[in-house]
Design a protein around this motif. Structure first.
Motif, short mmCIF file in Angstrom:
data_model
loop_
_atom_site.label_atom_id
_atom_site.label_comp_id
_atom_site.label_asym_id
_atom_site.label_seq_id
_atom_site.Cartn_x
_atom_site.Cartn_y
_atom_site.Cartn_z
N HIS A 40 49.06 35.33 22.57
CA HIS A 40 49.69 35.31 23.91
C HIS A 40 50.08 33.89 24.34
O HIS A 40 50.46 33.69 25.49
CB HIS A 40 48.77 35.93 24.97
N ASN A 41 50.00 32.93 23.43
CA ASN A 41 50.40 31.57 23.75
C ASN A 41 51.88 31.38 23.44
O ASN A 41 52.37 31.80 22.39
CB ASN A 41 49.58 30.56 22.92
N ALA A 42 52.59 30.73 24.35
CA ALA A 42 54.02 30.48 24.17
C ALA A 42 54.21 29.19 23.39
O ALA A 42 54.68 28.18 23.91
CB ALA A 42 54.72 30.40 25.52
N GLY A 43 53.81 29.23 22.11
CA GLY A 43 53.88 28.04 21.28
C GLY A 43 54.36 28.35 19.88
O GLY A 43 54.48 29.52 19.47
N LEU A 44 54.61 27.30 19.11
CA LEU A 44 55.22 27.43 17.78
C LEU A 44 54.35 28.23 16.82
O LEU A 44 54.85 29.09 16.08
CB LEU A 44 55.48 26.03 17.20
N THR A 45 53.04 27.98 16.80
CA THR A 45 52.17 28.67 15.86
C THR A 45 52.15 30.17 16.10
O THR A 45 52.23 30.98 15.17
CB THR A 45 50.73 28.12 15.95
N ASN A 46 52.09 30.57 17.36
CA ASN A 46 52.09 31.99 17.68
C ASN A 46 53.43 32.63 17.34
O ASN A 46 53.48 33.79 16.89
CB ASN A 46 51.75 32.22 19.15
N VAL A 47 54.51 31.91 17.53
CA VAL A 47 55.83 32.42 17.15
C VAL A 47 55.88 32.66 15.64
O VAL A 47 56.35 33.70 15.17
CB VAL A 47 56.95 31.45 17.57
N LYS A 115 52.20 27.97 32.98
CA LYS A 115 51.47 28.31 31.77
C LYS A 115 52.45 28.33 30.61
O LYS A 115 53.25 29.24 30.47
CB LYS A 115 50.77 29.67 31.90
N GLY A 116 52.40 27.28 29.78
CA GLY A 116 53.36 27.15 28.70
C GLY A 116 52.70 26.99 27.35
O GLY A 116 51.66 27.58 27.06
N GLY A 117 53.32 26.15 26.52
CA GLY A 117 52.79 25.89 25.19
C GLY A 117 51.73 24.81 25.21
O GLY A 117 51.21 24.45 26.27
N LYS A 118 51.45 24.27 24.04
CA LYS A 118 50.35 23.31 23.93
C LYS A 118 50.82 21.87 23.78
O LYS A 118 50.01 20.96 23.75
CB LYS A 118 49.44 23.72 22.78
N GLY A 119 52.12 21.66 23.66
CA GLY A 119 52.68 20.32 23.78
C GLY A 119 52.62 19.44 22.55
O GLY A 119 53.11 18.30 22.59
N ILE A 120 52.04 19.93 21.45
CA ILE A 120 51.85 19.06 20.29
C ILE A 120 53.18 18.66 19.66
O ILE A 120 53.41 17.49 19.35
CB ILE A 120 50.96 19.76 19.24
N LEU A 121 54.07 19.63 19.48
CA LEU A 121 55.33 19.33 18.80
C LEU A 121 56.21 18.38 19.60
O LEU A 121 56.73 17.40 19.07
CB LEU A 121 56.09 20.63 18.50
N ILE A 122 56.37 18.64 20.90
CA ILE A 122 57.22 17.76 21.70
C ILE A 122 56.60 16.37 21.82
O ILE A 122 57.31 15.36 21.79
CB ILE A 122 57.51 18.37 23.09
N ALA A 123 55.27 16.30 21.89
CA ALA A 123 54.60 14.99 21.90
C ALA A 123 54.85 14.26 20.59
O ALA A 123 55.08 13.05 20.58
CB ALA A 123 53.11 15.17 22.14
N ILE A 194 45.31 14.70 27.04
CA ILE A 194 44.52 15.57 27.92
C ILE A 194 45.31 16.82 28.29
O ILE A 194 44.77 17.93 28.31
CB ILE A 194 44.09 14.80 29.18
N PHE A 195 46.63 16.65 28.59
CA PHE A 195 47.46 17.82 28.89
C PHE A 195 47.40 18.83 27.74
O PHE A 195 47.21 20.03 27.95
CB PHE A 195 48.92 17.40 29.12
N CYS A 196 47.58 18.32 26.53
CA CYS A 196 47.58 19.20 25.35
C CYS A 196 46.19 19.78 25.11
O CYS A 196 46.06 20.95 24.73
CB CYS A 196 48.04 18.43 24.12
N LEU A 197 45.18 18.98 25.35
CA LEU A 197 43.80 19.43 25.12
C LEU A 197 43.42 20.56 26.06
O LEU A 197 42.77 21.54 25.66
CB LEU A 197 42.83 18.26 25.29
N VAL A 198 43.83 20.45 27.32
CA VAL A 198 43.55 21.51 28.30
C VAL A 198 44.16 22.83 27.85
O VAL A 198 43.54 23.90 27.96
CB VAL A 198 44.09 21.11 29.69
N ARG A 199 45.37 22.78 27.30
CA ARG A 199 46.03 24.00 26.85
C ARG A 199 45.39 24.58 25.58
O ARG A 199 45.64 25.71 25.21
CB ARG A 199 47.53 23.73 26.60
N HIS A 200 44.53 23.78 24.93
CA HIS A 200 43.82 24.25 23.74
C HIS A 200 42.44 24.84 24.07
O HIS A 200 41.69 25.17 23.14
CB HIS A 200 43.64 23.11 22.73
N TYR A 201 42.14 24.97 25.35
CA TYR A 201 40.80 25.47 25.72
C TYR A 201 40.46 26.82 25.08
O TYR A 201 39.36 27.00 24.55
CB TYR A 201 40.67 25.55 27.24
N PRO A 202 41.40 27.81 25.09
CA PRO A 202 41.08 29.08 24.42
C PRO A 202 40.77 28.90 22.93
O PRO A 202 39.90 29.57 22.38
CB PRO A 202 42.34 29.93 24.62
#
Length: 224
Positions: A40-47, A115-123, A194-202
């Motif tokens: 249910h994450n809107a990110g590259l890995t889930n896609v 509530k978006g992706g995890k930001g790793i790729l754009i970072a 920290i932004f990316c880390l928060v989105r990795h909580y699950p």
């Protein structure tokens, strides 16, 4: 005047970051909402795990373009245009501020209920454009953990923690010393981490309970 212009650039960067590539690509190609599938994450890995090739490629391309646009758009708007002098203001710092807001937008997009992706790729793309050596250090950290564990999430979390250290090491190697800009850049990198880390909580919760999925070259066909 400079700080007002930088504020406007930051807001625009946040809005660009808020354009979620995973949601856009899956809707364009599959007419589905990625948030209804897989993790249910809107990110590259889930896609990748859910819909595979075409959606993954488009997601990657959009995220990469977002990072390039934010960094070089900031340079062009503030400095290449002649609006401000690179001798008076740090180009790297301005681009990092814009990147930080782009990552914030990607992780907490105003267009999708924050509530978006995890930001790793754009970072990562922003870092390649700003400081390739810092990116190299982050990539090494990612690959070492990934090769050892095959957990994309754990590798990404490692990058989040190591991100400010990567900038510090890059400055040490390139300039032979640390300065005030190094501290500023490390703080901005820490915020992005920290932004990316928060989105990795699950993912952190699943790693703790040993229920996190490892990377595989096969996508989950039952979620097509």
């Amino acid at each position: 005047m400079y700080y007002l212009a930088l504020f406007v650039v930051a807001v625009v960067s946040y809005l660009i970051g808020s354009l979620n590539s995973a949601i856009i690509s899956v809707r364009l190609i599959k007419r589905q909402d990625i948030r209804d599938y897989g993790s249910h994450n809107a990110g590259l890995t889930n896609v990748y795990r859910t819909f595979g090739g075409a959606c993954t490629a488009l997601t990657f391309l959009i995220d990469a373009l977002k990072g390039v646009l934010v960094v070089f758009g900031t340079e062009a708007t503030l400095f290449w245009s002649g609006l401000f002098s690179a001798k008076e203001h740090s180009v790297v710092t301005a681009c990092m501020v814009a990147s930080m807001f782009a990552v914030m937008g990607h992780c907490f997009p105003i267009f999708y209920g924050f509530k978006g992706g995890k930001g790793i790729l754009i970072a990562a793309v922003c870092t390649v454009c700003i400081n390739p050596l810092a990116f190299l250090f982050a990539l090494i950290a990612f690959l070492l953990v990934f090769i050892a564990t095959r957990y994309v999430s754990l590798s990404s979390i490692t990058c989040c923690v190591a991100y400010p250290i990567c900038y510090i090491l890059a400055d040490l190697i390139m300039f032979g010393e640390l300065n005030v800009y190094t501290a500023v850049h490390a703080i901005i990198a820490l915020a992005m981490g920290i932004f990316c880390l928060v989105r990795h909580y699950p993912n952190i919760q699943r790693l703790r309970t040993h229920t996190e999925s490892k990377f595989t070259l096969r996508k989950r066909g039952d979620n097509k």
